[in-house]
Design a protein around this motif. Structure first.
Motif, PDB file in Angstrom:
ATOM      1  N   ARG A 279       0.846  -1.196   0.000  1.00 31.36           N
ATOM      2  CA  ARG A 279       0.000   0.000   0.000  1.00 31.36           C
ATOM      3  C   ARG A 279       0.882   1.247   0.000  1.00 31.36           C
ATOM      4  NH1 ARG A 279      -0.710  -1.529   5.737  1.00 31.36           N
ATOM      5  NH2 ARG A 279       0.088   0.125   7.099  1.00 31.36           N
ATOM      6  N   LYS A 280       0.225   2.384  -0.231  1.00 30.78           N
ATOM      7  CA  LYS A 280       0.913   3.671  -0.247  1.00 30.78           C
ATOM      8  C   LYS A 280       0.690   4.400   1.077  1.00 30.78           C
ATOM      9  CE  LYS A 280       0.262   4.188  -5.230  1.00 30.78           C
ATOM     10  NZ  LYS A 280      -0.329   5.027  -6.312  1.00 30.78           N
ATOM     11  N   ILE A 281       1.535   5.400   1.315  1.00 29.47           N
ATOM     12  CA  ILE A 281       1.349   6.243   2.489  1.00 29.47           C
ATOM     13  C   ILE A 281       0.056   7.031   2.318  1.00 29.47           C
ATOM     14  CG2 ILE A 281       2.330   8.129   3.842  1.00 29.47           C
ATOM     15  CD1 ILE A 281       5.080   7.225   2.977  1.00 29.47           C
TER      16      ILE A 281
ATOM     17  N   GLU B  87       6.580   1.774   3.555  1.00 33.18           N
ATOM     18  CA  GLU B  87       7.584   0.763   3.890  1.00 33.18           C
ATOM     19  C   GLU B  87       6.940  -0.574   4.220  1.00 33.18           C
ATOM     20  OE1 GLU B  87      11.067   0.964   3.805  1.00 33.18           O
ATOM     21  OE2 GLU B  87      10.495   2.754   2.669  1.00 33.18           O
ATOM     22  N   HIS B  88       5.658  -0.568   4.504  1.00 39.55           N
ATOM     23  CA  HIS B  88       4.954  -1.834   4.686  1.00 39.55           C
ATOM     24  C   HIS B  88       4.973  -2.653   3.398  1.00 39.55           C
ATOM     25  CE1 HIS B  88       3.228  -1.279   8.720  1.00 39.55           C
ATOM     26  NE2 HIS B  88       3.065   0.004   8.401  1.00 39.55           N
ATOM     27  N   GLY B  89       4.960  -1.982   2.243  1.00 39.18           N
ATOM     28  CA  GLY B  89       5.001  -2.686   0.965  1.00 39.18           C
ATOM     29  C   GLY B  89       6.340  -3.323   0.666  1.00 39.18           C
ATOM     30  N   LYS B  90       7.361  -3.027   1.482  1.00 41.10           N
ATOM     31  CA  LYS B  90       8.682  -3.637   1.324  1.00 41.10           C
ATOM     32  C   LYS B  90       9.004  -4.599   2.463  1.00 41.10           C
ATOM     33  CE  LYS B  90      10.305   0.690  -0.726  1.00 41.10           C
ATOM     34  NZ  LYS B  90      11.300   1.792  -0.615  1.00 41.10           N
ATOM     35  N   GLY B  91       8.100  -4.704   3.427  1.00 37.96           N
ATOM     36  CA  GLY B  91       8.343  -5.580   4.570  1.00 37.96           C
ATOM     37  C   GLY B  91       9.268  -4.983   5.598  1.00 37.96           C
ATOM     38  N   ASN B  92       9.427  -3.654   5.596  1.00 37.39           N
ATOM     39  CA  ASN B  92      10.365  -2.984   6.501  1.00 37.39           C
ATOM     40  C   ASN B  92       9.661  -2.240   7.632  1.00 37.39           C
ATOM     41  OD1 ASN B  92      12.665  -3.790   5.101  1.00 37.39           O
ATOM     42  ND2 ASN B  92      12.570  -2.033   3.717  1.00 37.39           N
TER      43      ASN B  92
END
Length: 335
Positions: free
Chosen positions: A247-249, A257-262
């Motif tokens: 998802r986007k901010i 950063e949720h979309g990168k697992g970070n």
């Protein structure tokens, strides 16, 4: 003499009507020929008197001129010819406009029948009606295609070292297959964390190994000691609201950063004593809760590059957001 004169007188009256009859017959014949030249159809039928078919435009010039001339009419008792006005034919009008040069048809562009090599496209055949006489808007061979990144079968050395750190921190995890959600979202070597020592993670969090190691270090070295100091109890469960999510901010076009697992969002902390501490702005007289949340929030800035929580904005009013986003010059956002 008298007899001879009488004979002449008797013959002249007989020959005069015959001569007039001949003249009248000749005039009628000429008139009939003129009318037949001007009219080819029935006068009572709604048909044109000239040929307007598709072949008339190809008549020679002589035929057009002859057809356009008015037919002469002989008038009895006169030596001159009278011409009746006739409408010009369609062929004559076409002649005045000039001759139309035929144009050669443009060659039909057909699609290539050769199969595209290495592009997974089907072989095109001439019987396909969509591939004939319709120009292609773009050449498929020139289009840029997004090819999913292939994860090497052998795990890189930094991923192996990271998993060694997880084991030292007592993290219970499971390696997952590579996650590829489009050209931007995904994790090459994800792990699913279910516990950190005796502290449970509910639900289990899917993140990168680096994020799991940072979160585990913060839990063991700062969260658990802060809970023992403030509440004289250990931590039983960490309730997280979001780990990996493509998802986007909120309100932007920037990938979260949720979309990168970070990233991880912490909603609630459950203690061994049975006390639940919600991550939210505490009341005016909640001194212990305020001190506990402020401590673990400030300590998180030593492990994460981004720490956001209640008071930052409305979207973070009820959770802590931790991530390890890399920024220029090592900048960290702790708010």
């Amino acid at each position: 003499m008298a007899a001879h004169s009488r004979a002449k007188i008797t013959v002249r009256p007989a020959s005069l009507p015959r001569q007039r009859l001949l003249w009248l017959a000749a005039a009628l014949a000429a008139t009939g020929l003129g009318v037949s030249a001007c009219t080819t159809g029935d006068v009572f039928a709604l048909q044109p008197a000239v040929d307007v078919g598709s072949q008339t435009a190809s008549l020679p010039r002589a035929a057009i001129a002859q057809q356009a001339e008015p037919a002469p009419i002989m008038v009895p008792g006169s030596q001159t010819m009278a011409s009746a006005p006739i409408e010009p034919t369609f062929d004559a009008q076409a002649e005045q406009l000039g001759q139309i040069e035929p144009q050669m048809p443009q060659p039909v562009q057909t699609a290539s029948l050769a199969p595209a090599q290495g592009r997974g496209m089907q072989t095109l055949v001439p019987s396909n009606p969509y591939m004939v006489a319709y120009p292609k808007p773009e050449d498929p061979s020139t289009l840029q295609r997004t090819v999913p990144q292939r994860v090497p079968a052998v795990m890189p050395a930094d991923e192996v070292d990271c998993r060694s750190d997880l084991k030292k921190l007592g993290v219970q995890y499971q390696d997952l297959p590579s996650i590829q959600d489009g050209p931007t979202c995904g994790i090459d070597y994800p792990v699913k964390v279910s516990a950190i020592g005796s502290v449970q993670m509910k639900p289990a969090a899917t993140v990168t190994c680096q994020m799991a190691a940072s979160f585990a270090a913060w839990t063991k070295r700062d969260l658990v000691p802060a809970a023992r100091l403030r509440y004289f109890s250990g931590v039983k469960t960490i309730h997280q609201g979001s780990s990996y999510s493509c998802r986007k901010i909120a309100g932007t076009r920037t990938l979260s950063e949720h979309g990168k697992g970070n990233a991880l969002d912490i909603m609630r902390i459950e203690l061994n004593s049975g006390r639940d501490i919600d991550v939210e702005k505490p009341g005016l007289f909640a001194f212990r809760t305020r001190g506990f949340l402020n401590t673990i929030r400030a300590d998180g800035c030593s492990y994460f590059n981004t720490v956001l929580g209640p008071g930052y904005n409305y979207d973070h009013r009820n959770h802590f957001h931790f991530d390890i986003k890399q920024r220029r010059n090592g900048y960290r956002a702790c708010r």
